[in-house]
Design an enzyme around this catalytic site. Structure first.
Site, short mmCIF file in Angstrom:
data_model
loop_
_atom_site.label_atom_id
_atom_site.label_comp_id
_atom_site.label_asym_id
_atom_site.label_seq_id
_atom_site.Cartn_x
_atom_site.Cartn_y
_atom_site.Cartn_z
N HIS A 89 46.58 42.92 30.72
CA HIS A 89 45.43 43.32 31.53
C HIS A 89 45.16 44.83 31.40
CE1 HIS A 89 44.10 44.99 35.56
NE2 HIS A 89 43.10 44.21 35.25
N LYS A 135 32.71 37.45 34.76
CA LYS A 135 33.25 37.19 36.09
C LYS A 135 32.53 36.00 36.72
CE LYS A 135 35.97 40.82 36.15
NZ LYS A 135 37.43 40.73 36.29
MG LIG Z 1 41.07 39.79 35.56
#
Ligand SMILES: [Mg+2]
Length: 373
Positions: free
Chosen positions: A304, A173
């Site tokens: 996802h 991230k």
């Molecule tokens: Mg994502």
């Protein structure tokens, strides 16, 4: 002809081992995530066939999905479970006043996935084989080890462990308030893992257009597989501009909750990598419609979350896809995915090939049984 006799719906509160933070938490838009709410649908037929499907909600929406599913599921009773497309449309019309996206569509997804599981089990085939598979294993990359609440040393430890397990890539991230923090973390992860490990970053929609351009240029040197959700999920034009100006591929789509919203991204040329989520866009029926459109536009598919479903759908996509590895859902099922050589290998079990665990049953917070009257 077989008939649907009963539908059991249950909400399960899955606790997460740590409070999870991505860029949406650092910008103050969301609280750290401590649990995932699952919606399970179990369908049984007069001939004794069964199917299990699931959807999920993060932070909010679990009770809404459950309530909507309880309202519309009676429309399935007495129907032929084979006519999945027709039943999907019937369920949409049953709840038409709440729309064709969002929580309503996600409630339908759990039922739709259960119908596909049932059909594949009846055929004695893994779902991928029923759909028509291009491969018996799919490249996978890990996400669960790369969140922002983890210091970079822990991210590297997690990545090393996942690569040793056989995972084929690592996503971390980004989206710190200070971009230098992101660049330092990416630099360190890249140098520790080496240039050969496929590496992705995910900004979870928290950059504005100028920041995304600047960060996109600064990240080019790391040879990333893709930059994910650099911008707001609905900024198709902004994504398209990035996709045109950067060498690195742009990925997005996980937040969208209908095929129509995805079609808008595709129309704009917004993404190189499309990231649909079957439980979010209404299940497998809708995913297949979107996959056909994505293939026409030569997009890479990287669904996802929910790898238990997506490994089958990715195996049935013509171009080599990626599947996202999360270990979060493991406690819900008795089976584990077979991971080696950078890939998830499909099981030979029929249907999705998963069984709801006793532990998941114990986490049930709400349950409804819908029977033939
Ligand atoms: Mg994502």
């Amino acid at each position: 002809m077989d008939r649907i006799e009963r539908v059991t719906l249950s909400t399960v509160r899955l606790p997460l081992p740590a409070a999870i933070s991505d860029a949406k938490v650092l910008t103050g838009r969301q609280r750290p995530m401590t649990e995932v709410m699952m919606l399970f649908a179990e369908i049984g037929t007069a001939d004794g066939h069964t199917g299990t499907g699931f959807g999920y909600a993060k932070r909010a929406g679990g009770p809404a999905q459950f309530a909507h599913a309880v309202e519309i599921a009676p429309d399935l009773i007495g129907e032929d479970p084979n006519d999945i497309g027709r039943l999907w449309t019937k369920l949409v019309w049953a709840g038409a006043s709440v729309g064709r996206s969002g929580a309503a569509t996600q409630a339908i997804a759990a039922l739709d996935v259960a119908l596909w599981d049932l059909k594949a089990r009846r055929a004695g085939l893994p779902l991928a084989k029923l759909l028509g598979a291009y491969r018996d294993s799919v490249r996978c990359y890990d996400t669960s080890g790369g969140f922002l609440h983890a210091p970079v040393a822990e991210v590297i430890d997690n990545a090393t462990r996942n690569l040793a397990l056989g995972v084929g890539g690592i996503k971390i991230k980004v989206g710190h308030p200070d971009p230098e923090t992101d660049l330092a973390r990416v630099r360190e992860v890249r140098s520790r893992l080496g240039d050969d490990v496929p590496l992705m970053v995910d900004a979870n929609q928290q950059w504005d257009r100028p920041t995304a351009q600047r960060m996109g240029r600064a990240l080019e040197e790391f040879g990333l597989v893709w930059i994910e959700e650099p911008l707001d999920a609905y900024d198709a034009a902004g994504h398209a501009e990035l996709a045109r100006s950067l060498d690195t591929a742009i990925a997005s789509g996980e937040m969208l909750t209908s095929v129509g919203e995805h079609a808008e991204l595709i129309r704009h040329g917004a993404v190189d990598v499309i990231q649909p989520d079957a439980p979010r866009i209404g299940g497998i029926t809708q995913f297949l419609r979107l996959a056909a459109l994505a293939e026409q536009h030569h997009l890479t598919l990287a669904p996802h979350f929910a790898m238990e479903i997506h490994v089958h759908l990715a195996a049935a996509y013509p171009h080599e896809p990626w599947v996202e590895h999360f270990d979060w859902l493991h406690p819900l099922f008795d089976e584990r995915p077979a991971i080696r050589d950078g890939r998830i290998h499909l099981s030979t079990r029929p249907g999705l090939g998963v069984t709801i665990s006793e532990r998941a049953r114990a986490w049930t917070v709400d349950r409804a049984e819908i029977h033939q009257r």
